[in-house]
Design an enzyme around this catalytic site. Structure first.
Site, PDB file in Angstrom:
ATOM      1  N   LYS A  22       3.891  -3.486  -0.215  1.00 16.41           N
ATOM      2  CA  LYS A  22       2.959  -3.546   0.918  1.00 16.41           C
ATOM      3  C   LYS A  22       1.512  -3.434   0.434  1.00 16.41           C
ATOM      4  O   LYS A  22       0.654  -4.223   0.834  1.00 16.41           O
ATOM      5  CB  LYS A  22       3.242  -2.393   1.894  1.00 16.41           C
ATOM      6  N   ASN A  23       1.250  -2.447  -0.424  1.00 14.99           N
ATOM      7  CA  ASN A  23      -0.136  -2.209  -0.817  1.00 14.99           C
ATOM      8  C   ASN A  23      -0.684  -3.284  -1.741  1.00 14.99           C
ATOM      9  O   ASN A  23      -1.891  -3.360  -1.951  1.00 14.99           O
ATOM     10  CB  ASN A  23      -0.275  -0.823  -1.460  1.00 14.99           C
ATOM     11  N   ARG A  91      -6.106   0.147   7.853  1.00 11.51           N
ATOM     12  CA  ARG A  91      -6.940   0.476   6.708  1.00 11.51           C
ATOM     13  C   ARG A  91      -7.115  -0.705   5.737  1.00 11.51           C
ATOM     14  O   ARG A  91      -8.204  -0.992   5.270  1.00 11.51           O
ATOM     15  CB  ARG A  91      -6.287   1.667   5.985  1.00 11.51           C
ATOM     16  N   CYS A 115      -3.575   5.371   8.460  1.00 16.69           N
ATOM     17  CA  CYS A 115      -2.844   6.639   8.637  1.00 16.69           C
ATOM     18  C   CYS A 115      -3.808   7.816   8.785  1.00 16.69           C
ATOM     19  O   CYS A 115      -4.900   7.812   8.222  1.00 16.69           O
ATOM     20  CB  CYS A 115      -1.990   6.897   7.409  1.00 16.69           C
ATOM     21  N   ARG A 120     -10.966   9.485   5.073  1.00 14.75           N
ATOM     22  CA  ARG A 120     -10.894   8.124   4.531  1.00 14.75           C
ATOM     23  C   ARG A 120     -12.198   7.328   4.663  1.00 14.75           C
ATOM     24  O   ARG A 120     -12.277   6.334   5.374  1.00 14.75           O
ATOM     25  CB  ARG A 120      -9.718   7.370   5.153  1.00 14.75           C
ATOM     26  N   ILE A 122     -15.413   4.860   3.509  1.00 16.49           N
ATOM     27  CA  ILE A 122     -15.454   3.567   2.789  1.00 16.49           C
ATOM     28  C   ILE A 122     -16.784   3.413   2.038  1.00 16.49           C
ATOM     29  O   ILE A 122     -17.207   2.310   1.729  1.00 16.49           O
ATOM     30  CB  ILE A 122     -15.239   2.371   3.745  1.00 16.49           C
ATOM     31  N   ASP A 306       1.352   8.759  -2.471  1.00 17.66           N
ATOM     32  CA  ASP A 306       2.262   8.122  -1.518  1.00 17.66           C
ATOM     33  C   ASP A 306       3.725   8.536  -1.703  1.00 17.66           C
ATOM     34  O   ASP A 306       4.584   8.119  -0.928  1.00 17.66           O
ATOM     35  CB  ASP A 306       2.146   6.587  -1.620  1.00 17.66           C
ATOM     36  N   ARG A 398       5.476   0.202   9.539  1.00 23.39           N
ATOM     37  CA  ARG A 398       4.285  -0.356   8.912  1.00 23.39           C
ATOM     38  C   ARG A 398       4.539  -0.644   7.434  1.00 23.39           C
ATOM     39  O   ARG A 398       3.937  -1.562   6.876  1.00 23.39           O
ATOM     40  CB  ARG A 398       3.118   0.640   8.999  1.00 23.39           C
TER      41      ARG A 398
HETATM   42  C1  UD1 Z   1      -4.641   3.002  -0.989  1.00 26.85           C
HETATM   43  C2  UD1 Z   1      -3.279   2.811  -0.371  1.00 26.85           C
HETATM   44  C3  UD1 Z   1      -2.703   4.147   0.076  1.00 26.85           C
HETATM   45  C4  UD1 Z   1      -2.732   5.161  -1.079  1.00 26.85           C
HETATM   46  C5  UD1 Z   1      -4.138   5.245  -1.670  1.00 26.85           C
HETATM   47  C6  UD1 Z   1      -4.212   6.142  -2.893  1.00 26.85           C
HETATM   48  C7  UD1 Z   1      -3.376   0.593   0.643  1.00 26.85           C
HETATM   49  C8  UD1 Z   1      -3.345  -0.220   1.883  1.00 26.85           C
HETATM   50  N1  UD1 Z   1      -3.382   1.929   0.779  1.00 26.85           N
HETATM   51  O1  UD1 Z   1      -5.513   3.471   0.048  1.00 26.85           O
HETATM   52  O2  UD1 Z   1      -1.350   3.925   0.484  1.00 26.85           O
HETATM   53  O3  UD1 Z   1      -2.356   6.425  -0.584  1.00 26.85           O
HETATM   54  O4  UD1 Z   1      -4.584   3.933  -2.065  1.00 26.85           O
HETATM   55  O5  UD1 Z   1      -3.333   5.714  -3.862  1.00 26.85           O
HETATM   56  O6  UD1 Z   1      -3.371   0.069  -0.463  1.00 26.85           O
HETATM   57  N2  UD1 Z   1     -12.569   7.385  -1.060  1.00 26.85           N
HETATM   58  C9  UD1 Z   1     -13.909   7.649  -0.892  1.00 26.85           C
HETATM   59  N3  UD1 Z   1     -14.730   6.600  -0.568  1.00 26.85           N
HETATM   60  C10 UD1 Z   1     -14.279   5.327  -0.429  1.00 26.85           C
HETATM   61  C11 UD1 Z   1     -12.903   5.070  -0.619  1.00 26.85           C
HETATM   62  C12 UD1 Z   1     -12.077   6.123  -0.943  1.00 26.85           C
HETATM   63  O7  UD1 Z   1     -14.354   8.780  -1.008  1.00 26.85           O
HETATM   64  O8  UD1 Z   1     -15.072   4.432  -0.150  1.00 26.85           O
HETATM   65  C13 UD1 Z   1     -11.654   8.493  -1.394  1.00 26.85           C
HETATM   66  C14 UD1 Z   1     -10.528   8.678  -0.391  1.00 26.85           C
HETATM   67  O9  UD1 Z   1     -10.927   9.472   0.697  1.00 26.85           O
HETATM   68  C15 UD1 Z   1      -9.483   9.340  -1.233  1.00 26.85           C
HETATM   69  C16 UD1 Z   1      -9.667   8.677  -2.603  1.00 26.85           C
HETATM   70  O10 UD1 Z   1     -10.994   8.158  -2.594  1.00 26.85           O
HETATM   71  O11 UD1 Z   1      -9.761  10.721  -1.368  1.00 26.85           O
HETATM   72  C17 UD1 Z   1      -8.693   7.558  -2.905  1.00 26.85           C
HETATM   73  O12 UD1 Z   1      -8.689   6.633  -1.820  1.00 26.85           O
HETATM   74  P1  UD1 Z   1      -8.412   5.092  -2.052  1.00 26.85           P
HETATM   75  O13 UD1 Z   1      -7.836   4.869  -3.421  1.00 26.85           O
HETATM   76  O14 UD1 Z   1      -9.611   4.313  -1.683  1.00 26.85           O
HETATM   77  O15 UD1 Z   1      -7.286   4.823  -0.949  1.00 26.85           O
HETATM   78  P2  UD1 Z   1      -7.081   3.464  -0.210  1.00 26.85           P
HETATM   79  O16 UD1 Z   1      -7.449   2.366  -1.128  1.00 26.85           O
HETATM   80  O17 UD1 Z   1      -7.690   3.506   1.129  1.00 26.85           O
END
Ligand code: UD1
Length: 420
Positions: A22-23, A91, A115, A120, A122, A306, A398
């Protein structure tokens, strides 16, 4: 809202095949926005998140067909304004921003959801795009991005909790069509990020350092179509391994890539779970009693966040104390209160959950709060005595393809109940 009714206590036995990741597939679908040509993506799991992403692409003007695990996406004429309500709900949809901006020089997407496992942010996605030359405004729940043309540069993408998975994918996709060379430092090394990089390379992108924390992307003028197979879902594989171990079963897992979850296999070994490689498959058994194991979630190649909830469900059955520490998402213990309804003894101390395992679980009605929490509740329900009803399994739909069918084939007594 559907729920699962599980009659626990039956050891899982038989064979299961792991679906596509999925990811990985969600950002791959976004990458198809980078070309006017047709992209064929194979081994695509039929999940509600994938169906959602199809709708998002269609709302941007893409032609999409999804049949028997194969997605055909053609983004010949697209617009840069996404449907607010569609994007907000998922997301993974933030990944369309980089491709839209780099191809059209203008994009407007709503702030994404997903989730409920933490705030979370960006900010790292936005930081990367700004470094490449985007002008951004956040207005009325939308991110509005513009550029006169993105330009390669060096970007440090590490955040408080380490690298960002989707952020790395997003910036890499934007850089693929930027002018000049982009270096992403502190890039995420997850297999799903490598899959996006390999997909882009198959479209004609120039990327080196794939799988390492330093990615170098030399922009090209155009990308072309491709035909590509998604990697298997390592999180689904780990979920089935935990379920097999929790029920003291004997399960053969086909199609998984164990090199993608070495950290989990290492902890499973410590916990007394045997995972043998047999003729391209994995055989999971549990010869004796489970043993406690401490786990800390980390960016790849560490233990994945995860799998934290599913491993915790397993550790509630291991006599002794296991300390499970969550380092990626601050609120990712929503499953704890529900596991306790089944009789688990877990205390949260800051970023750690102290699991006093070994007491038999007994069935109860529980509520799924997020995708992986739902999987943990299913595992606990399969191991518990009596009946467990897991409500709100739309979270599970999902990210898991036909989970109840796959479990039933392994002998589990599980059924989907409509509308409760
Ligand atoms: C992806 C996966 C999710 C998995 C996560 C971590 C998908 C759709 N989702 O989520 O299943 O749990 O990777 O392996 O692929 N962060 C920031 N700023 C940002 C982005 C992230 O501070 O702009 C922080 C987040 O809050 C978190 C950490 O970085 O603490 C890691 O998040 P991230 O790797 O970005 O997760 P996702 O890519 O959203």
């Amino acid at each position: 809202m559907d729920s699962f009714l599980i009659q626990g206590g039956t050891p899982l036995r038989g064979e299961v095949t792991i679906s596509g990741s999925k990811n990985a597939v969600l950002p791959l679908m976004a990458a198809a926005l980078l070309t006017k040509d047709t992209c064929v993506i194979r081994n695509v799991p039929d999940l509600s998140d994938v169906r959602f992403m199809v709708k998002i692409l269609e709302s941007l003007g893409a032609d999409v067909a999804f049949e028997a695990g194969t997605l055909t996406v053609r983004c010949a004429r697209i617009k840069g304004f996404g449907d607010y309500d569609l994007i907000r709900k998922m997301r993974g949809s933030i990944c369309i921003l980089g491709p839209l901006l780099t191809r059209l020089h203008e994009a407007s997407v709503s702030l994404p959801g997903g989730c409920v496992i933490g705030t979370r942010p960006i900010d790292l996605h936005l930081k990367g795009l700004v470094a490449l030359g985007a002008k951004l405004d956040i207005e009325g729940g939308y991110i509005r991005a513009k550029t006169k043309g993105l330009k390669g540069t060096t970007i440090f993408l590490g955040g408080r909790a380490g690298p960002t998975v989707l952020g790395t994918a997003n910036i890499m996709m934007a850089a693929a069509l930027a002018d000049g060379v982009t270096v992403i430092e502190s890039a995420a090394c997850e297999p799903e990020v490598c899959d996006v990089a390999n997909f882009l390379v198959s479209m004609g992108a120039k990327i080196t350092g794939i799988g390492s924390p330093t990615l170098t992307i030399t922009g090209v003028k155009e990308l072309h179509g491709t035909d590509y197979e998604v990697i298997p879902d390592r999180i689904e594989a780990c979920t089935f391994i935990c379920a097999a171990a929790a029920t003291k079963g004997d399960v053969i897992i086909h199609g998984a890539r164990p090199e993608h979850f070495a950290a989990v296999l290492d902890k499973l070994r410590e916990a007394g779970v045997k995972v043998e490689r047999k003729a391209g498959a994995l055989r999971v058994t549990r010869p004796g009693k489970l043993k406690p194991a401490d786990v800390t979630t980390l960016p790849y190649s560490g233990f994945p966040t995860d799998v934290q909830a599913q491993f915790m469900a397993l550790m509630t059955l291991a006599p002794g104390i296991s300390v499970i520490t969550e380092r990626i998402f601050e609120s990712r213990f929503m499953h704890v209160a529900e596991l306790m309804r089944l009789g688990a003894d877990v205390a949260i101390e800051g970023p750690s959950a102290i699991v006093k395992g070994g007491k038999p679980l007994s069935g109860a009605p529980v509520m799924a709060s997020d995708l992986r929490a739902s999987a943990a509740l299913v595992i606990a329900g399969l191991a518990a005595k009596g009946t467990t009803q897991v409500h709100r399994i739309y979270h599970l739909d999902r990210g898991y393809e036909r989970m109840e069918d796959k479990l039933r084939k392994l002998g589990a007594k599980i059924e989907r109940v409509d509308g409760e």
